[in-house]
Design an enzyme around this catalytic site. Structure first.
Site, PDB file in Angstrom:
ATOM      1  N   TYR A   1       0.926  -6.062  -0.121  1.00 58.87           N
ATOM      2  CA  TYR A   1       1.476  -6.479   1.178  1.00 58.87           C
ATOM      3  C   TYR A   1       1.110  -7.922   1.517  1.00 58.87           C
ATOM      4  O   TYR A   1       1.699  -8.498   2.434  1.00 58.87           O
ATOM      5  CB  TYR A   1       0.965  -5.601   2.336  1.00 58.87           C
ATOM      6  CG  TYR A   1       1.189  -4.119   2.212  1.00 58.87           C
ATOM      7  CD1 TYR A   1       2.144  -3.584   1.348  1.00 58.87           C
ATOM      8  CD2 TYR A   1       0.439  -3.230   2.971  1.00 58.87           C
ATOM      9  CE1 TYR A   1       2.329  -2.220   1.248  1.00 58.87           C
ATOM     10  CE2 TYR A   1       0.624  -1.865   2.878  1.00 58.87           C
ATOM     11  CZ  TYR A   1       1.567  -1.368   2.001  1.00 58.87           C
ATOM     12  OH  TYR A   1       1.742  -0.007   1.911  1.00 58.87           O
TER      13      TYR A   1
ATOM     14  N   HIS B   1      -1.442   2.850  -5.729  1.00 57.61           N
ATOM     15  CA  HIS B   1      -0.282   2.630  -4.859  1.00 57.61           C
ATOM     16  C   HIS B   1       0.960   3.393  -5.347  1.00 57.61           C
ATOM     17  O   HIS B   1       1.683   3.973  -4.544  1.00 57.61           O
ATOM     18  CB  HIS B   1       0.009   1.120  -4.794  1.00 57.61           C
ATOM     19  CG  HIS B   1       0.793   0.695  -3.589  1.00 57.61           C
ATOM     20  ND1 HIS B   1       0.663  -0.532  -3.013  1.00 57.61           N
ATOM     21  CD2 HIS B   1       1.723   1.347  -2.843  1.00 57.61           C
ATOM     22  CE1 HIS B   1       1.470  -0.620  -1.968  1.00 57.61           C
ATOM     23  NE2 HIS B   1       2.124   0.509  -1.850  1.00 57.61           N
TER      24      HIS B   1
ATOM     25  N   LYS C   1      -4.896  -0.668  -1.499  1.00 54.05           N
ATOM     26  CA  LYS C   1      -4.246   0.010  -2.633  1.00 54.05           C
ATOM     27  C   LYS C   1      -4.188  -0.857  -3.876  1.00 54.05           C
ATOM     28  O   LYS C   1      -3.990  -2.075  -3.786  1.00 54.05           O
ATOM     29  CB  LYS C   1      -2.810   0.418  -2.239  1.00 54.05           C
ATOM     30  CG  LYS C   1      -2.747   1.140  -0.912  1.00 54.05           C
ATOM     31  CD  LYS C   1      -1.362   1.624  -0.564  1.00 54.05           C
ATOM     32  CE  LYS C   1      -1.301   2.045   0.898  1.00 54.05           C
ATOM     33  NZ  LYS C   1      -1.046   0.944   1.824  1.00 54.05           N
TER      34      LYS C   1
END
Ligand SMILES: NC(=O)c1ccc[n+]([C@@H]2O[C@H](COP(=O)([O-])OP(=O)(O)OC[C@H]3O[C@@H](n4cnc5c(N)ncnc54)[C@H](OP(=O)(O)O)[C@@H]3O)[C@@H](O)[C@H]2O)c1
Length: 320
Positions: free
Chosen positions: A56, A119, A86
């Site tokens: 992200y 993830h 993650k």
């Protein structure tokens, strides 16, 4: 006044987890200052769980916001917060996982995270430069090897708990059978429009907690839409209860004994999303939600990586 969020105990995790976390994946990606300010605002409102990921690009902002919250005295110590991050698919080779976890800790400026998740059930041999990624870059995950390295992360004290994300029922059954430290949770897409009953039943039978991502259907993102926020059924229930459709959707998740990570960087909506603990849905409402809302999964691996045979096979498994 800050709202008190319930915490849930997780198997194999040294610390309980707040049942609502703030998602920090935004679309289009928010800049560092915006993300940091949103997290600080969330801490003031009562959020204590933050969901980030290497992928992200929000780990640094989460870490900066936590450091600032401690400096300002918004929380007395790091232990009051629960941070999930993650392992990205390009580091999912067993030999790279401990280093990847340390890299995330460096981004966060933390000595440990509370939850470290695989993830995706896939490995990439290089960074994504364009989508679709080249077919030879996409590999299946060495689950035994990867989980052994995740267990090592926990033994080294880099994380309090370990788990997975986007794992199917079959993958959870396999993982539980080979694990020494069982996965604490499986973070998956779940909302009133993708209810995941079978996966939830499998996870419950195996002692694996479920966390819902995209709990409001990921409105205004590339992959999601407003069908939950605009659902006529949720709107009718909300009106009868004096709540909002978003609160009905989130309350439904909570009543399934599932925790959630919900993203809002807007103070009013962050507060709205915490207002789900002092009321409940009626049996009739639960039944209507179960039967009347059309079901559709929004996030597919093919939309992230391209329509490769292995990816399409995983998507099929994740959609069943
Ligand atoms: N493990 C995975 O593979 C995975 C995949 C996807 C997401 N996630 C995690 O899950 C988190 C949440 O999922 P998501 O971001 O996909 O979707 P989501 O939380 O279902 O929805 C976020 C969207 O809804 C809006 N929103 C939030 N609260 C609202 C409310 N009360 N009323 C109206 N609109 C509202 C937000 O806008 P505003 O910000 O403007 O309020 C944003 O556009 C992510 O941030 C990420 O941390 C994990």
């Amino acid at each position: 006044m800050a709202i008190n969020v319930p915490w849930v105990t997780l198997r194999g995790c040294d610390k309980p987890m707040p049942v609502i976390g703030l998602g920090t994946s935004s679309y289009p990606p928010a800049d560092h200052a915006t993300t940091k300010a949103a997290i600080l605002e969330a801490i003031k409102l009562g959020y204590r769980h933050f969901d980030t990921a290497f992928a992200y690009g929000s780990e640094r902002a989460v870490g900066a916001a936590i450091a600032e919250a401690l400096r300002l005295g918004l929380v007395a110590s790091r232990h009051e917060l629960f941070v999930t991050t993650k392992l990205w698919a390009t580091f999912a080779d067993p030999g790279q996982i401990v280093a990847a976890c340390k890299m995330s800790l460096q981004n966060l400026g933390l000595e440990y995270v509370d939850m470290y998740l695989i993830h995706l059930p896939v490995r990439l041999t290089e960074q994504i430069r364009a989508v679709p990624v080249a077919a030879e870059v996409v590999k299946s995950l060495d689950v035994e090897g990867a989980w052994g390295a995740m267990e090592e992360c926990k033994k080294l004290g880099l994380t309090r708990g370990i788990g997975v994300s986007n794992f199917s029922s079959k993958m959870i059954e396999h993982l539980v059978a080979i694990a020494t430290i069982p996965p604490a949770l499986n973070q998956v897409e779940m909302n009133t429009g993708w209810q995941q009953k079978q996966l939830r039943d499998t996870c419950e039978a195996k002692g694996v907690h479920v966390t819902a991502y995209s709990p409001l259907g990921a409105n205004n993102t590339k992959w999601g839409d407003a069908r939950i926020l605009r659902s006529q059924l949720l709107a009718a229930i909300a009106q009868a209860k004096g709540r909002t459709p978003a609160q009905v959707g989130l309350r439904w998740i909570y009543e399934q004994k599932v925790s959630m990570v919900v993203k809002s960087f807007n103070g009013e909506r962050m507060k709205e999303n915490l207002g789900i603990f002092d009321w409940c849905l009626d049996g009739g409402d639960l039944e209507k939600i179960r039967l009347q809302i059309p079901q559709r999964k929004a996030v597919t691996l093919a939309s992230i990586f391209g329509p490769h045979p292995l990816i399409l096979e995983l998507d099929r498994e994740l959609t069943n």
